[in-house]
Design a protein around this motif. Structure first.
Motif, PDB file in Angstrom:
ATOM      1  N   ASN A  27     -15.528  -5.867  70.323  1.00 34.57           N
ATOM      2  CA  ASN A  27     -15.165  -5.802  71.735  1.00 34.57           C
ATOM      3  C   ASN A  27     -13.907  -4.955  71.859  1.00 34.57           C
ATOM      4  OD1 ASN A  27     -17.200  -7.336  72.928  1.00 34.57           O
ATOM      5  ND2 ASN A  27     -16.136  -9.251  72.535  1.00 34.57           N
ATOM      6  N   ILE A  28     -13.961  -3.947  72.724  1.00 36.54           N
ATOM      7  CA  ILE A  28     -12.816  -3.080  72.985  1.00 36.54           C
ATOM      8  C   ILE A  28     -12.189  -3.539  74.291  1.00 36.54           C
ATOM      9  CG2 ILE A  28     -12.017  -0.704  73.335  1.00 36.54           C
ATOM     10  CD1 ILE A  28     -13.395  -1.114  70.640  1.00 36.54           C
ATOM     11  N   TYR A  29     -10.896  -3.816  74.261  1.00 35.20           N
ATOM     12  CA  TYR A  29     -10.149  -4.234  75.446  1.00 35.20           C
ATOM     13  C   TYR A  29      -9.099  -3.183  75.752  1.00 35.20           C
ATOM     14  CZ  TYR A  29     -12.054  -8.898  74.559  1.00 35.20           C
ATOM     15  OH  TYR A  29     -12.891  -9.972  74.366  1.00 35.20           O
ATOM     16  N   GLY A  30      -8.835  -2.929  77.033  1.00 42.15           N
ATOM     17  CA  GLY A  30      -7.830  -1.947  77.402  1.00 42.15           C
ATOM     18  C   GLY A  30      -7.319  -2.164  78.807  1.00 42.15           C
ATOM     19  N   ARG A  31      -6.278  -1.413  79.143  1.00 40.41           N
ATOM     20  CA  ARG A  31      -5.714  -1.464  80.491  1.00 40.41           C
ATOM     21  C   ARG A  31      -4.788  -0.283  80.698  1.00 40.41           C
ATOM     22  NH1 ARG A  31      -0.271  -3.162  81.289  1.00 40.41           N
ATOM     23  NH2 ARG A  31       0.692  -3.886  79.394  1.00 40.41           N
ATOM     24  N   SER A  32      -4.519  -0.017  81.957  1.00 38.02           N
ATOM     25  CA  SER A  32      -3.485   0.951  82.292  1.00 38.02           C
ATOM     26  C   SER A  32      -2.209   0.175  82.573  1.00 38.02           C
ATOM     27  CB  SER A  32      -3.885   1.782  83.515  1.00 38.02           C
ATOM     28  OG  SER A  32      -3.888   0.972  84.666  1.00 38.02           O
ATOM     29  N   SER A  33      -1.138   0.887  82.808  1.00 40.63           N
ATOM     30  CA  SER A  33       0.164   0.238  83.005  1.00 40.63           C
ATOM     31  C   SER A  33       0.215  -0.625  84.257  1.00 40.63           C
ATOM     32  CB  SER A  33       1.277   1.285  83.048  1.00 40.63           C
ATOM     33  OG  SER A  33       1.019   2.201  84.088  1.00 40.63           O
ATOM     34  N   GLN A  34      -0.713  -0.448  85.187  1.00 44.03           N
ATOM     35  CA  GLN A  34      -0.719  -1.244  86.405  1.00 44.03           C
ATOM     36  C   GLN A  34      -1.473  -2.561  86.238  1.00 44.03           C
ATOM     37  OE1 GLN A  34      -1.531   2.125  86.550  1.00 44.03           O
ATOM     38  NE2 GLN A  34       0.514   2.667  87.217  1.00 44.03           N
ATOM     39  N   GLY A  35      -2.165  -2.743  85.124  1.00 43.35           N
ATOM     40  CA  GLY A  35      -2.987  -3.934  84.916  1.00 43.35           C
ATOM     41  C   GLY A  35      -2.166  -5.160  84.582  1.00 43.35           C
TER      42      GLY A  35
END
Length: 106
Positions: free
Chosen positions: A77-85
């Motif tokens: 599972n790949i998890y990610g976010r941008s700085s606003q998340g």
């Protein structure tokens, strides 16, 4: 009948590299190992600060990590976010490749 489960650990060697035009946006990623019994604890998050503001087929972040070799591994599972998340969220499930030392997600 008693069955035993051997836990697996998160993949190692997690790296994130911007592709295309770099920018100044922060992105953060992690990955877990998935078995038919569940998933591992996440790898240590990796962040970049030079991501493009708009991710598309030309400008994207390449996530790579070392493939686990345990027989019970079925994927990642790949998890990610941008700085606003508010935190990393599930982006994609990747099936365990049949071979190779490195797994790549674009």
């Amino acid at each position: 009948m008693v069955s035993f489960f051997t836990a697996v650990v998160a993949p190692t060697g997690l790296a994130v590299t911007p592709q295309g035009t770099v920018g100044t946006k922060k992105y953060e990623y992690t990955v877990t190992t998935v078995t038919d019994k569940g998933e591992s604890l996440p790898a240590t998050n990796v962040a970049i600060t030079n991501g493009n503001d708009i991710l598309d087929t030309t400008n994207f972040n390449r996530v790579t990590f070392t493939r686990r070799t345990e027989a019970q591994v079925i994927g990642y599972n790949i998890y990610g976010r941008s700085s606003q998340g508010l935190g990393v969220t599930l982006m994609q499930y990747i099936e365990q490749p049949a071979s190779g030392a490195t797994v790549t997600f674009d």
